[in-house]
Design a protein around this motif. Structure first.
Motif, PDB file in Angstrom:
ATOM      1  N   SER B 149       0.817  -1.195   0.000  1.00 30.66           N
ATOM      2  CA  SER B 149       0.000   0.000   0.000  1.00 30.66           C
ATOM      3  C   SER B 149       0.862   1.261   0.000  1.00 30.66           C
ATOM      4  O   SER B 149       0.363   2.354  -0.091  1.00 30.66           O
ATOM      5  CB  SER B 149      -0.907  -0.013   1.223  1.00 30.66           C
ATOM      6  OG  SER B 149      -0.148  -0.354   2.351  1.00 30.66           O
ATOM      7  N   ASP B 150       2.198   1.092   0.067  1.00 33.56           N
ATOM      8  CA  ASP B 150       3.089   2.244   0.210  1.00 33.56           C
ATOM      9  C   ASP B 150       3.508   2.875  -1.101  1.00 33.56           C
ATOM     10  O   ASP B 150       3.419   4.069  -1.282  1.00 33.56           O
ATOM     11  CB  ASP B 150       4.386   1.806   0.914  1.00 33.56           C
ATOM     12  CG  ASP B 150       4.141   1.435   2.345  1.00 33.56           C
ATOM     13  OD1 ASP B 150       3.044   1.751   2.828  1.00 33.56           O
ATOM     14  OD2 ASP B 150       5.037   0.820   2.949  1.00 33.56           O
ATOM     15  N   ILE B 151       4.018   2.031  -1.983  1.00 32.27           N
ATOM     16  CA  ILE B 151       4.616   2.558  -3.211  1.00 32.27           C
ATOM     17  C   ILE B 151       4.035   1.833  -4.416  1.00 32.27           C
ATOM     18  O   ILE B 151       4.063   0.608  -4.478  1.00 32.27           O
ATOM     19  CB  ILE B 151       6.154   2.357  -3.209  1.00 32.27           C
ATOM     20  CG1 ILE B 151       6.756   3.026  -1.987  1.00 32.27           C
ATOM     21  CG2 ILE B 151       6.751   2.911  -4.480  1.00 32.27           C
ATOM     22  CD1 ILE B 151       8.243   2.817  -1.865  1.00 32.27           C
ATOM     23  N   TRP B 152       3.499   2.617  -5.347  1.00 34.54           N
ATOM     24  CA  TRP B 152       2.945   2.010  -6.560  1.00 34.54           C
ATOM     25  C   TRP B 152       3.683   2.547  -7.769  1.00 34.54           C
ATOM     26  O   TRP B 152       3.893   3.754  -7.891  1.00 34.54           O
ATOM     27  CB  TRP B 152       1.457   2.385  -6.736  1.00 34.54           C
ATOM     28  CG  TRP B 152       0.564   1.954  -5.642  1.00 34.54           C
ATOM     29  CD1 TRP B 152       0.884   1.228  -4.537  1.00 34.54           C
ATOM     30  CD2 TRP B 152      -0.844   2.268  -5.524  1.00 34.54           C
ATOM     31  NE1 TRP B 152      -0.217   1.042  -3.747  1.00 34.54           N
ATOM     32  CE2 TRP B 152      -1.295   1.678  -4.326  1.00 34.54           C
ATOM     33  CE3 TRP B 152      -1.743   2.963  -6.324  1.00 34.54           C
ATOM     34  CZ2 TRP B 152      -2.617   1.775  -3.905  1.00 34.54           C
ATOM     35  CZ3 TRP B 152      -3.061   3.065  -5.908  1.00 34.54           C
ATOM     36  CH2 TRP B 152      -3.487   2.470  -4.704  1.00 34.54           C
ATOM     37  N   LEU B 153       4.045   1.644  -8.664  1.00 35.29           N
ATOM     38  CA  LEU B 153       4.516   2.050  -9.975  1.00 35.29           C
ATOM     39  C   LEU B 153       3.410   1.696 -10.959  1.00 35.29           C
ATOM     40  O   LEU B 153       3.085   0.523 -11.122  1.00 35.29           O
ATOM     41  CB  LEU B 153       5.796   1.302 -10.363  1.00 35.29           C
ATOM     42  CG  LEU B 153       6.970   1.287  -9.384  1.00 35.29           C
ATOM     43  CD1 LEU B 153       8.160   0.578 -10.020  1.00 35.29           C
ATOM     44  CD2 LEU B 153       7.351   2.696  -8.980  1.00 35.29           C
ATOM     45  N   LEU B 154       2.818   2.688 -11.588  1.00 31.83           N
ATOM     46  CA  LEU B 154       1.716   2.420 -12.517  1.00 31.83           C
ATOM     47  C   LEU B 154       2.180   2.746 -13.933  1.00 31.83           C
ATOM     48  O   LEU B 154       2.480   3.890 -14.250  1.00 31.83           O
ATOM     49  CB  LEU B 154       0.490   3.269 -12.153  1.00 31.83           C
ATOM     50  CG  LEU B 154       0.020   3.184 -10.702  1.00 31.83           C
ATOM     51  CD1 LEU B 154      -1.187   4.101 -10.484  1.00 31.83           C
ATOM     52  CD2 LEU B 154      -0.318   1.761 -10.321  1.00 31.83           C
ATOM     53  N   ASP B 155       2.246   1.709 -14.777  1.00 31.16           N
ATOM     54  CA  ASP B 155       2.714   1.903 -16.148  1.00 31.16           C
ATOM     55  C   ASP B 155       1.510   2.033 -17.077  1.00 31.16           C
ATOM     56  O   ASP B 155       0.870   1.035 -17.420  1.00 31.16           O
ATOM     57  CB  ASP B 155       3.598   0.720 -16.559  1.00 31.16           C
ATOM     58  CG  ASP B 155       4.348   0.989 -17.855  1.00 31.16           C
ATOM     59  OD1 ASP B 155       3.996   1.953 -18.558  1.00 31.16           O
ATOM     60  OD2 ASP B 155       5.285   0.226 -18.162  1.00 31.16           O
ATOM     61  N   THR B 183       2.881   6.532  -2.235  1.00 31.97           N
ATOM     62  CA  THR B 183       3.792   7.244  -3.131  1.00 31.97           C
ATOM     63  C   THR B 183       3.647   6.589  -4.504  1.00 31.97           C
ATOM     64  O   THR B 183       3.752   5.372  -4.614  1.00 31.97           O
ATOM     65  CB  THR B 183       5.246   7.104  -2.655  1.00 31.97           C
ATOM     66  OG1 THR B 183       5.312   7.583  -1.313  1.00 31.97           O
ATOM     67  CG2 THR B 183       6.193   7.886  -3.531  1.00 31.97           C
ATOM     68  N   VAL B 184       3.382   7.410  -5.520  1.00 32.90           N
ATOM     69  CA  VAL B 184       3.066   6.828  -6.821  1.00 32.90           C
ATOM     70  C   VAL B 184       3.970   7.385  -7.916  1.00 32.90           C
ATOM     71  O   VAL B 184       4.195   8.592  -7.986  1.00 32.90           O
ATOM     72  CB  VAL B 184       1.590   7.129  -7.209  1.00 32.90           C
ATOM     73  CG1 VAL B 184       1.272   6.534  -8.571  1.00 32.90           C
ATOM     74  CG2 VAL B 184       0.636   6.600  -6.173  1.00 32.90           C
TER      75      VAL B 184
END
Ligand SMILES: Nc1ncnc2c1ncn2[C@@H]1O[C@H](COP(=O)(O)OP(=O)(O)OP(=O)(O)O)[C@@H](O)[C@H]1O
Ligand SMILES: [Mg+2]
Lengths: 259, 246
Positions: B149-155, B183-184
């Motif tokens: 739930s902390d860090i998302w990398l959305l491609d 953090t996204v």
């Protein structure tokens, strides 16, 4: 309603066609008075089939047993080999060419060896069935495993999934549709394999029944046996199709949602 | 403190210098957009940040710790939804929990709690082929959330969607981001999408890629009004467009 009618009509067409062919066959045999030991008519074949049913069923039982045993062993071997070949690239490089090369040896030509080594019991037939079935199954499974989209594997790697978990959750399920197409091919091969094995000599089975009938020119019996062999093949194919539906109901490639 | 710092990352792929030098910072709980021409190496950059790929030079650190080449620290949503066709929605989204050792049953129960938020209530037992494009993306997003739930990398999460669905997803995502405050890092080709969702935008150049523009977005999230009326919007948009040389 209309669609249902069309479906029924579609499956009726080939049936009617086959029916017509049979009638034509019967007429020709009668009109031209063909000798019974040369070519019996369908009616005669059916009579023989009914008359010999208990005997034929007993033979069919051993043939089917050999088929199923060989089939199951071939599936087990394929899974084990594919797992190791997929997970250990060196193994794949070593074995894959051998696997393909082994297929240039016609199984029928080595079958007599098995008779010499293992006698007239079930074992040599089971071995023939295993050899005949193994290749299409293993190849389709390996093909399915190799065709898994690399991005799924990367996704699982990014989630820190172990190799076993990745194999179980991604590779194996995604390879199953391909595996089943191989399985369907070998379902019909397996009956053929068993019958060929029995031709060479057996205590029981449709193959030896055919050989004996042929030697005494009882062509109607040969035909009856052919009919039973065909039914066995079809039954095995149907069984595999049923299993496919049960095991991978999500594989909807051929269907479309709510059409 | 999941702050992501990418320092001096260089990568050569198939003999071609793809990333020359990438420096970027995503502060804790901010949404950072990454724009750039197709093939400039945005997905490659994500592969490096997620630890799937090693950079030739440079480092990635999270919360001040060097994590170059370590997987499992960020939640990576790929360009494709990558839902497994063999599993239904609920089982698909609970994969990360199962992988972490939660029992299948507990994982399902945990995942089911979030279906509502991700607009998937009532679709738990559907298979991916029975879902619409937007639903697939939301399911992939839920799986991403359940991993970390902390860090998302959305491609490019919305690249395959039509304009209307995309717009709805923006409003929805704004709510989700507000709720979970991750953090996204967000790759997109859509300038307006970047300006609408992000606190900061990086524009990358053509290959060999460097950062061409770093721009903080002055108007604050969440933006309720459908059209952004802020004075600074036009200027920001022009700056990004210029950097992309559109
Ligand atoms: N595994 C790889 N091996 C070799 N070259 C690669 C590999 N992955 C990507 N490339 C090359 O690296 C370059 C950048 O690819 P990348 O997928 O990162 O682009 P991108 O910016 O994400 O593009 P898009 O916006 O179209 O998704 C491309 O030229 C691509 O051909
Ligand atoms: Mg990309």
């Amino acid at each position: 309603m209309r669609k249902k009618f069309v479906t029924i009509a579609n499956s009726a067409v080939p049936l009617v066609f086959v029916g017509l062919l049979l009638v034509l066959w019967e007429c020709l045999v009668r009109v031209m008075a063909v000798q019974e030991w040369l070519l019996p008519g369908p009616v005669r074949i059916l009579e023989t089939l009914c008359g010999n049913l208990p005997m034929l069923l007993k033979h069919a039982q051993s043939t089917l047993l050999e088929c199923l045993a060989g089939f199951v062993i071939a599936i087990l071997f394929s899974f084990i080999l594919s797992f190791f070949m997929e997970e250990i690239p060196l193994l794949k490089r070593a074995f894959y060419p051998l696997l393909v090369a082994s297929q240039t040896v016609p199984i029928i030509s080595v079958a007599p060896l098995f008779i010499i080594w293992f006698g007239y019991g079930m074992l040599p037939k089971v071995i023939v069935v295993v050899l005949v079935c193994f290749f299409p199954i293993a190849l389709s499974l390996l093909g399915g495993l190799a065709a898994v989209d690399r991005e799924y594997l990367e996704l699982f790697r990014s989630m820190k999934a172990g190799r076993l978990a990745t194999f179980r959750m991604v590779k194996l399920p995604l390879a199953l549709p391909s595996f089943f197409s191989g399985l369907k091919i070998s379902a019909s091969y397996s009956v053929m394999g068993a019958v060929i094995g029995e031709w060479l000599g057996a205590k029981q089975g449709l193959g030896i029944y055919m050989t004996l009938a042929q030697r005494s020119f009882q062509v109607d019996r040969v035909f009856a046996a052919i009919l039973v062999v065909t039914l066995c093949s079809a039954a095995l194919f149907a069984l595999v199709s049923l299993l496919e539906r049960l095991i991978i109901p999500w594989n909807q490639k051929t269907k479309w949602r709510e059409l | 403190m999941p702050e992501i710092v990418v320092k001096g990352v260089q990568k050569t792929l198939a003999g071609l210098l793809t990333l020359r030098e990438i420096n970027l910072v995503a502060a804790d709980r901010t949404v950072v957009g990454i724009l750039g021409p197709s093939g400039c190496g945005k997905s490659t950059l994500f592969n490096i940040i997620s630890g799937l790929m090693m950079p030739d030079k440079g480092s990635v650190s999270i919360g001040g710790r060097d994590v170059t080449g370590q997987t499992g620290l960020v939640s990576y949503m790929h360009q494709k939804d990558l839902l497994l066709p063999s599993l239904n929605v609920l089982d698909n989204v609970s994969i990360p929990l199962v992988l972490k050792g939660t029992s299948r049953k507990a994982a399902r129960a945990e995942a089911a709690k979030h279906l509502q938020t991700f607009g998937l209530q009532g679709f738990a037992s559907y298979y991916p082929w029975q879902l619409s494009g937007g639903m697939k993306q939301r399911a992939a997003m839920l799986r991403t959330y359940l991993f970390s739930s902390d860090i998302w990398l959305l491609d490019e999460p919305f690249a395959s969607l039509d304009a209307i669905t995309k717009r709805k997803m923006h409003t929805w995502l704004t709510g989700v981001l507000e709720q979970f405050r991750p953090t996204v890092l967000f790759i997109t080709h859509d300038v307006d999408e970047a300006l609408y969702l992000c606190d900061k935008v990086y524009v990358l150049s053509e290959c060999p890629t460097v950062v061409k523009l770093e721009l903080s977005i002055p108007f604050s999230r969440p933006r309720q009004n459908r059209t952004i009326l802020d004075q600074a919007y036009g200027a920001a948009r022009d700056a990004v467009m210029d950097a992309l040389s559109i």
